[in-house]
Design a protein around this motif. Structure first.
Motif, PDB file in Angstrom:
ATOM      1  N   ASN A  89       0.835  -1.193   0.000  1.00 18.73           N
ATOM      2  CA  ASN A  89       0.000   0.000   0.000  1.00 18.73           C
ATOM      3  C   ASN A  89       0.870   1.243   0.000  1.00 18.73           C
ATOM      4  N   ILE A  90       0.546   2.154  -0.912  1.00 19.44           N
ATOM      5  CA  ILE A  90       1.294   3.408  -1.001  1.00 19.44           C
ATOM      6  C   ILE A  90       0.311   4.565  -1.062  1.00 19.44           C
ATOM      7  N   GLY A  91       0.787   5.732  -0.693  1.00 25.11           N
ATOM      8  CA  GLY A  91      -0.054   6.924  -0.680  1.00 25.11           C
ATOM      9  C   GLY A  91       0.035   7.708  -1.974  1.00 25.11           C
ATOM     10  N   THR A  92      -0.728   8.778  -2.020  1.00 25.69           N
ATOM     11  CA  THR A  92      -0.825   9.619  -3.207  1.00 25.69           C
ATOM     12  C   THR A  92       0.527  10.198  -3.604  1.00 25.69           C
ATOM     13  N   ARG A  93       1.318  10.601  -2.616  1.00 27.52           N
ATOM     14  CA  ARG A  93       2.622  11.201  -2.916  1.00 27.52           C
ATOM     15  C   ARG A  93       3.522  10.228  -3.673  1.00 27.52           C
ATOM     16  N   GLU A  94       3.565   8.962  -3.209  1.00 27.19           N
ATOM     17  CA  GLU A  94       4.419   7.977  -3.880  1.00 27.19           C
ATOM     18  C   GLU A  94       3.873   7.617  -5.260  1.00 27.19           C
ATOM     19  N   VAL A  95       2.550   7.542  -5.395  1.00 25.32           N
ATOM     20  CA  VAL A  95       1.950   7.279  -6.715  1.00 25.32           C
ATOM     21  C   VAL A  95       2.352   8.384  -7.685  1.00 25.32           C
ATOM     22  N   ALA A  96       2.247   9.620  -7.230  1.00 27.27           N
ATOM     23  CA  ALA A  96       2.621  10.763  -8.072  1.00 27.27           C
ATOM     24  C   ALA A  96       4.088  10.681  -8.487  1.00 27.27           C
ATOM     25  N   LYS A  97       4.918  10.287  -7.552  1.00 26.06           N
ATOM     26  CA  LYS A  97       6.351  10.173  -7.834  1.00 26.06           C
ATOM     27  C   LYS A  97       6.623   9.061  -8.858  1.00 26.06           C
TER      28      LYS A  97
END
Length: 144
Positions: A89-97
């Motif tokens: 599970n990852i958050g929005t910041r990591e998805v954006a990155k």
């Protein structure tokens, strides 16, 4: 006239009564099977054992796919991630990155990537779904 070069193997092949999945097809199938199992559970239905076995096979193949670089060499520094662990599970910041987009654009992809919103209003994404999406985007870019 030059002879045609070697053709890349298709992502999905039918071999008699069997299917052979490669590359992003493995990760997309994994994501679809996870969604199917989640839908079964929401309805209070136990998924058939074959579906659970298919998910385990997809998880294994996806880990193998992610552990091998584009040159076919195994990345010895990678760690094996257990399916459904918190590391998936990852958050929005990591998805954006990962996708090289803004955090707002990542939030807009939440439905496409089967993300879930926590009580804290934060979005949680499945890392393998994000990586499958990234791979599909790369492949569609090559086809253009």
């Amino acid at each position: 006239m030059n002879p045609p070069g070697p053709q890349a193997a298709p992502a999905v092949q039918v071999l008699g009564a069997s299917l052979l999945l490669r590359g992003s097809a493995v990760m997309n199938t994994q994501r679809a099977v996870r969604s199917l199992i989640a839908a079964h559970r929401r309805e209070g239905i136990a998924p058939p054992p074959e579906i659970a076995a298919l998910l385990r096979a997809c998880d294994d193949a996806a880990r193998e796919l992610l552990a091998v670089s584009g040159t076919g060499q195994r990345d010895t520094t990678s760690i094996a991630v257990q399916p459904h662990s918190d590391l998936d599970n990852i958050g929005t910041r990591e998805v954006a990155k990962i996708l090289r987009i803004s955090q707002r654009q990542a939030q807009r992809l939440s439905a496409t990537l089967d993300a879930r919103q926590l009580a804290s209003r934060q979005w949680m994404f499945d890392r393998t779904a994000v990586l499958a999406y990234q791979q599909a985007q790369r492949e569609s870019g090559r086809a253009a």
